[in-house]
Design an enzyme around this catalytic site. Sequence first.
Site, PDB file in Angstrom:
ATOM      1  N   PRO A 189       0.840  -1.216   0.000  1.00  0.00           N
ATOM      2  CA  PRO A 189       0.000   0.000   0.000  1.00  0.00           C
ATOM      3  C   PRO A 189       0.866   1.253   0.000  1.00  0.00           C
ATOM      4  O   PRO A 189       1.732   1.407   0.843  1.00  0.00           O
ATOM      5  CB  PRO A 189      -0.795  -0.096   1.306  1.00  0.00           C
ATOM      6  CG  PRO A 189      -0.452  -1.385   1.929  1.00  0.00           C
ATOM      7  CD  PRO A 189       0.739  -1.971   1.238  1.00  0.00           C
ATOM      8  N   GLU A 190       0.636   2.102  -0.960  1.00  0.00           N
ATOM      9  CA  GLU A 190       1.344   3.379  -1.035  1.00  0.00           C
ATOM     10  C   GLU A 190       0.368   4.477  -0.629  1.00  0.00           C
ATOM     11  O   GLU A 190      -0.778   4.208  -0.288  1.00  0.00           O
ATOM     12  CB  GLU A 190       1.859   3.604  -2.459  1.00  0.00           C
ATOM     13  CG  GLU A 190       2.910   2.598  -2.910  1.00  0.00           C
ATOM     14  CD  GLU A 190       4.276   2.865  -2.270  1.00  0.00           C
ATOM     15  OE1 GLU A 190       4.447   3.910  -1.627  1.00  0.00           O
ATOM     16  OE2 GLU A 190       5.157   2.013  -2.424  1.00  0.00           O
ATOM     17  N   ARG A 198       1.389 -10.140   6.114  1.00  0.00           N
ATOM     18  CA  ARG A 198       2.840 -10.168   6.310  1.00  0.00           C
ATOM     19  C   ARG A 198       3.293  -9.493   7.593  1.00  0.00           C
ATOM     20  O   ARG A 198       4.485  -9.478   7.911  1.00  0.00           O
ATOM     21  CB  ARG A 198       3.530  -9.555   5.079  1.00  0.00           C
ATOM     22  CG  ARG A 198       3.310 -10.449   3.855  1.00  0.00           C
ATOM     23  CD  ARG A 198       3.964  -9.904   2.626  1.00  0.00           C
ATOM     24  NE  ARG A 198       5.418  -9.815   2.790  1.00  0.00           N
ATOM     25  CZ  ARG A 198       6.223  -9.281   1.886  1.00  0.00           C
ATOM     26  NH1 ARG A 198       5.725  -8.768   0.794  1.00  0.00           N
ATOM     27  NH2 ARG A 198       7.518  -9.231   2.087  1.00  0.00           N
ATOM     28  N   ARG A 248      22.692  18.178  -2.520  1.00  0.00           N
ATOM     29  CA  ARG A 248      22.475  16.733  -2.456  1.00  0.00           C
ATOM     30  C   ARG A 248      23.082  16.052  -3.683  1.00  0.00           C
ATOM     31  O   ARG A 248      22.715  16.344  -4.811  1.00  0.00           O
ATOM     32  CB  ARG A 248      20.972  16.435  -2.375  1.00  0.00           C
ATOM     33  CG  ARG A 248      20.290  17.078  -1.162  1.00  0.00           C
ATOM     34  CD  ARG A 248      20.701  16.404   0.116  1.00  0.00           C
ATOM     35  NE  ARG A 248      20.294  15.009   0.128  1.00  0.00           N
ATOM     36  CZ  ARG A 248      19.100  14.601   0.534  1.00  0.00           C
ATOM     37  NH1 ARG A 248      18.214  15.462   0.983  1.00  0.00           N
ATOM     38  NH2 ARG A 248      18.793  13.326   0.510  1.00  0.00           N
TER      39      ARG A 248
END
Length: 273
Positions: free
Chosen positions: A2-3, A109, A154
């Site tokens: 699930p995002e 899970r 970055r």
Amino acid sequence: MPELPEVETVRRGLETTILGRRVRDVAIRAPALRWPIPADIGRLLPGRDIASIRRRGKYLLLGMEPGTLIVHLGMSGNHVFRHDPPPPGRHDHFDIVFDHGIARLNDPRRFGAVLWHARELGPVEQHPLLAGLGIEPFSEAFDGRHLHRASRGRMASVKQFLLAGAAVVGVGNIYASESLHRAGIRPTRAAGAIGLHRYELLAEAIRATLGEAIEMGGTTLRDFAGPDGVGGYFQLACRVYGREGLACGRCGGTVRRIVQQQRATYFCPGCQR
Ligand SMILES: [Zn+2]
């Protein structure tokens, strides 16, 4: 897994079914999730009304008078309301029981979590799991300027920068590839080397990609909430993800697959620079 769009869809589903409703009971059937489900919520929740149902990143926040229940769906979880629930299966870890049905957490899970944040500890946003999260992609603060600022200096790739979640939450592996393609940015490019204008395109692309998935979630909710609780996650109509060797819909180039930090990345060398 699930995002953000799936979690948002779960949130909307719970909002239409249990917001404002009074908890009658809870059933903690299999407490061994990522962390044990705190036993005292069996005492704290009954008799309380669900006052708010919010989402922060991939965490669902169920607000009640004495505090907030924090729910994470982990790798395989689902939390759906059922008027007429079937007998619990072995992966049905946790139920919140109402007079009109139950909200059931299923997680085969067991990477999910149910946690309690008491009101006296302060705003739930200060919880250690939430405090370090990047800003929400649909918040007003999220735009190209924000991404540009957060990425200065970055050296990591822009895909890694997105996945890290410190600048913006919710851009998981599939959504990173899709958003970068939409914005025409090559996923391997150093985050700090991308200019403001391209970050403006990327911010727009992230909103559009996640927005489409959420829209789709609304129409496939029935599948997502399937009785097995797995395999029903959204099938985004992907432009590059999972399309190695196929033609790019924008430029006709051939979509490539590479691996970045053990995760698959798909992009089009023709139109992503
Ligand atoms: Zn292309």
